[in-house]
Design a protein around this motif. Structure first.
Motif, PDB file in Angstrom:
ATOM      1  N   GLU A  18      19.571   4.537  -1.854  1.00 36.80           N
ATOM      2  CA  GLU A  18      20.329   3.541  -1.092  1.00 36.80           C
ATOM      3  C   GLU A  18      19.481   2.339  -0.676  1.00 36.80           C
ATOM      4  OE1 GLU A  18      22.580   5.429   2.003  1.00 36.80           O
ATOM      5  OE2 GLU A  18      23.364   6.930   0.597  1.00 36.80           O
ATOM      6  N   THR A  19      18.337   2.578  -0.084  1.00 39.54           N
ATOM      7  CA  THR A  19      17.510   1.476   0.402  1.00 39.54           C
ATOM      8  C   THR A  19      16.844   0.731  -0.748  1.00 39.54           C
ATOM      9  OG1 THR A  19      17.085   2.747   2.414  1.00 39.54           O
ATOM     10  CG2 THR A  19      15.660   0.859   2.003  1.00 39.54           C
ATOM     11  N   LEU A  20      16.289   1.478  -1.704  1.00 40.90           N
ATOM     12  CA  LEU A  20      15.591   0.854  -2.836  1.00 40.90           C
ATOM     13  C   LEU A  20      16.474   0.698  -4.072  1.00 40.90           C
ATOM     14  CD1 LEU A  20      12.076   2.544  -2.678  1.00 40.90           C
ATOM     15  CD2 LEU A  20      12.848   0.432  -1.602  1.00 40.90           C
ATOM     16  N   GLU A  21      17.755   0.984  -3.919  1.00 39.98           N
ATOM     17  CA  GLU A  21      18.729   0.842  -4.998  1.00 39.98           C
ATOM     18  C   GLU A  21      18.287   1.583  -6.271  1.00 39.98           C
ATOM     19  OE1 GLU A  21      19.821  -3.263  -5.541  1.00 39.98           O
ATOM     20  OE2 GLU A  21      19.954  -3.583  -3.373  1.00 39.98           O
ATOM     21  N   GLY A  22      17.916   2.829  -6.100  1.00 35.35           N
ATOM     22  CA  GLY A  22      17.524   3.664  -7.237  1.00 35.35           C
ATOM     23  C   GLY A  22      16.156   3.322  -7.800  1.00 35.35           C
ATOM     24  N   GLY A  23      15.280   2.779  -6.963  1.00 35.57           N
ATOM     25  CA  GLY A  23      13.927   2.448  -7.391  1.00 35.57           C
ATOM     26  C   GLY A  23      13.776   1.031  -7.907  1.00 35.57           C
ATOM     27  N   LEU A  24      14.815   0.220  -7.805  1.00 29.54           N
ATOM     28  CA  LEU A  24      14.773  -1.162  -8.286  1.00 29.54           C
ATOM     29  C   LEU A  24      13.871  -2.044  -7.423  1.00 29.54           C
ATOM     30  CD1 LEU A  24      15.948  -3.530 -10.021  1.00 29.54           C
ATOM     31  CD2 LEU A  24      17.738  -3.697  -8.286  1.00 29.54           C
ATOM     32  N   LEU A  25      13.946  -1.871  -6.117  1.00 30.80           N
ATOM     33  CA  LEU A  25      13.237  -2.760  -5.187  1.00 30.80           C
ATOM     34  C   LEU A  25      11.816  -2.270  -4.883  1.00 30.80           C
ATOM     35  CD1 LEU A  25      16.182  -3.349  -2.698  1.00 30.80           C
ATOM     36  CD2 LEU A  25      15.477  -4.787  -4.626  1.00 30.80           C
ATOM     37  N   PRO A  26      10.908  -3.197  -4.579  1.00 32.42           N
ATOM     38  CA  PRO A  26       9.541  -2.804  -4.205  1.00 32.42           C
ATOM     39  C   PRO A  26       9.503  -2.298  -2.765  1.00 32.42           C
ATOM     40  CG  PRO A  26       9.766  -5.172  -4.059  1.00 32.42           C
ATOM     41  CD  PRO A  26      11.066  -4.651  -4.611  1.00 32.42           C
ATOM     42  N   PHE A  27       8.413  -1.650  -2.413  1.00 30.14           N
ATOM     43  CA  PHE A  27       8.237  -1.155  -1.046  1.00 30.14           C
ATOM     44  C   PHE A  27       6.753  -1.177  -0.693  1.00 30.14           C
ATOM     45  CE2 PHE A  27       7.890   2.406  -3.855  1.00 30.14           C
ATOM     46  CZ  PHE A  27       6.921   3.230  -3.318  1.00 30.14           C
ATOM     47  N   SER A  28       6.466  -1.217   0.604  1.00 32.81           N
ATOM     48  CA  SER A  28       5.073  -1.179   1.037  1.00 32.81           C
ATOM     49  C   SER A  28       4.681   0.268   1.324  1.00 32.81           C
ATOM     50  CB  SER A  28       4.849  -2.059   2.268  1.00 32.81           C
ATOM     51  OG  SER A  28       5.636  -1.615   3.341  1.00 32.81           O
ATOM     52  N   PHE A  29       3.463   0.603   0.928  1.00 32.60           N
ATOM     53  CA  PHE A  29       2.997   1.989   0.981  1.00 32.60           C
ATOM     54  C   PHE A  29       1.484   1.959   1.147  1.00 32.60           C
ATOM     55  CE2 PHE A  29       1.861   5.902  -1.561  1.00 32.60           C
ATOM     56  CZ  PHE A  29       2.453   6.824  -0.719  1.00 32.60           C
ATOM     57  N   LEU A  30       0.950   2.886   1.894  1.00 33.43           N
ATOM     58  CA  LEU A  30      -0.484   2.984   2.098  1.00 33.43           C
ATOM     59  C   LEU A  30      -1.116   3.644   0.878  1.00 33.43           C
ATOM     60  CD1 LEU A  30      -2.496   2.269   4.362  1.00 33.43           C
ATOM     61  CD2 LEU A  30      -2.323   4.626   5.106  1.00 33.43           C
ATOM     62  N   HIS A  31      -1.955   2.915   0.171  1.00 31.94           N
ATOM     63  CA  HIS A  31      -2.600   3.455  -1.028  1.00 31.94           C
ATOM     64  C   HIS A  31      -3.454   4.653  -0.611  1.00 31.94           C
ATOM     65  CE1 HIS A  31      -5.256   3.800  -4.471  1.00 31.94           C
ATOM     66  NE2 HIS A  31      -4.436   3.015  -5.149  1.00 31.94           N
ATOM     67  N   PRO A  32      -3.242   5.820  -1.222  1.00 33.15           N
ATOM     68  CA  PRO A  32      -3.939   7.034  -0.780  1.00 33.15           C
ATOM     69  C   PRO A  32      -5.463   6.973  -0.859  1.00 33.15           C
ATOM     70  CG  PRO A  32      -2.142   7.591  -2.249  1.00 33.15           C
ATOM     71  CD  PRO A  32      -2.284   6.102  -2.284  1.00 33.15           C
ATOM     72  N   ARG A  33      -6.009   6.345  -1.865  1.00 31.94           N
ATOM     73  CA  ARG A  33      -7.471   6.300  -2.005  1.00 31.94           C
ATOM     74  C   ARG A  33      -8.071   5.124  -1.259  1.00 31.94           C
ATOM     75  NH1 ARG A  33     -10.482   3.306  -5.123  1.00 31.94           N
ATOM     76  NH2 ARG A  33      -8.768   2.673  -6.472  1.00 31.94           N
ATOM     77  N   ARG A  34      -7.457   3.974  -1.375  1.00 31.53           N
ATOM     78  CA  ARG A  34      -8.013   2.756  -0.785  1.00 31.53           C
ATOM     79  C   ARG A  34      -7.694   2.604   0.693  1.00 31.53           C
ATOM     80  NH1 ARG A  34      -6.219  -1.540  -5.251  1.00 31.53           N
ATOM     81  NH2 ARG A  34      -7.198  -3.016  -3.840  1.00 31.53           N
ATOM     82  N   ASN A  35      -6.674   3.311   1.162  1.00 28.64           N
ATOM     83  CA  ASN A  35      -6.248   3.267   2.554  1.00 28.64           C
ATOM     84  C   ASN A  35      -5.863   1.843   2.980  1.00 28.64           C
ATOM     85  OD1 ASN A  35      -5.583   4.689   4.875  1.00 28.64           O
ATOM     86  ND2 ASN A  35      -7.512   4.166   5.857  1.00 28.64           N
TER      87      ASN A  35
END
Length: 122
Positions: free
Chosen positions: A70-87
């Motif tokens: 619903e929010t990302l429309e099935g993965g179409l839209l980008p999102f912000s996320f904390l990169h696991p290695r680079r933090n």
């Protein structure tokens, strides 16, 4: 505005469920004599890829599914996320040909959700 990864969901991947692929930004061409010549392949390198497997509870998988569809429309839209290695907080996209893959671990109470992401080097 870029949506954020839901704060109510775990974001740390399992050790055996993390894979990061770096894209080479050069190619080599042979010469008549001497060492091969190396040249840049791209002026702006393509997106890097990241595969993570995140442990979730059944209720968290439901939150993730709603957010993805619903929010990302099935993965179409980008999102912000904390990169696991680079933090560091980066903008990610779900890979176009690989939807998230939830699998039950313990009688459906605990799940492992695997997904492939892309991000631009930054």
């Amino acid at each position: 505005m870029v949506e954020s990864y839901p704060a109510s969901l775990p974001s740390d991947p399992l050790i055996n469920g993390y894979r990061e692929s770096w894209v080479s930004n050069f190619f080599e061409s042979s010469t008549d004599s001497g060492k091969p010549r190396r040249m840049k392949r791209y002026t702006k390198p393509p997106r890097q890829s990241l595969t993570v497997t995140v442990p979730m509870k059944r209720s968290e998988v439901a939150i993730f599914e709603t957010w993805f569809w619903e929010t990302l429309e099935g993965g179409l839209l980008p999102f912000s996320f904390l990169h696991p290695r680079r933090n560091t907080l980066l903008t990610f996209w779900f890979r176009k040909d690989a939807n998230p893959d939830p699998k039950p671990v313990k009688n459906g109470q605990e799940w492992e959700v695997t997904y492939e992401l892309e991000f631009e080097r930054g």
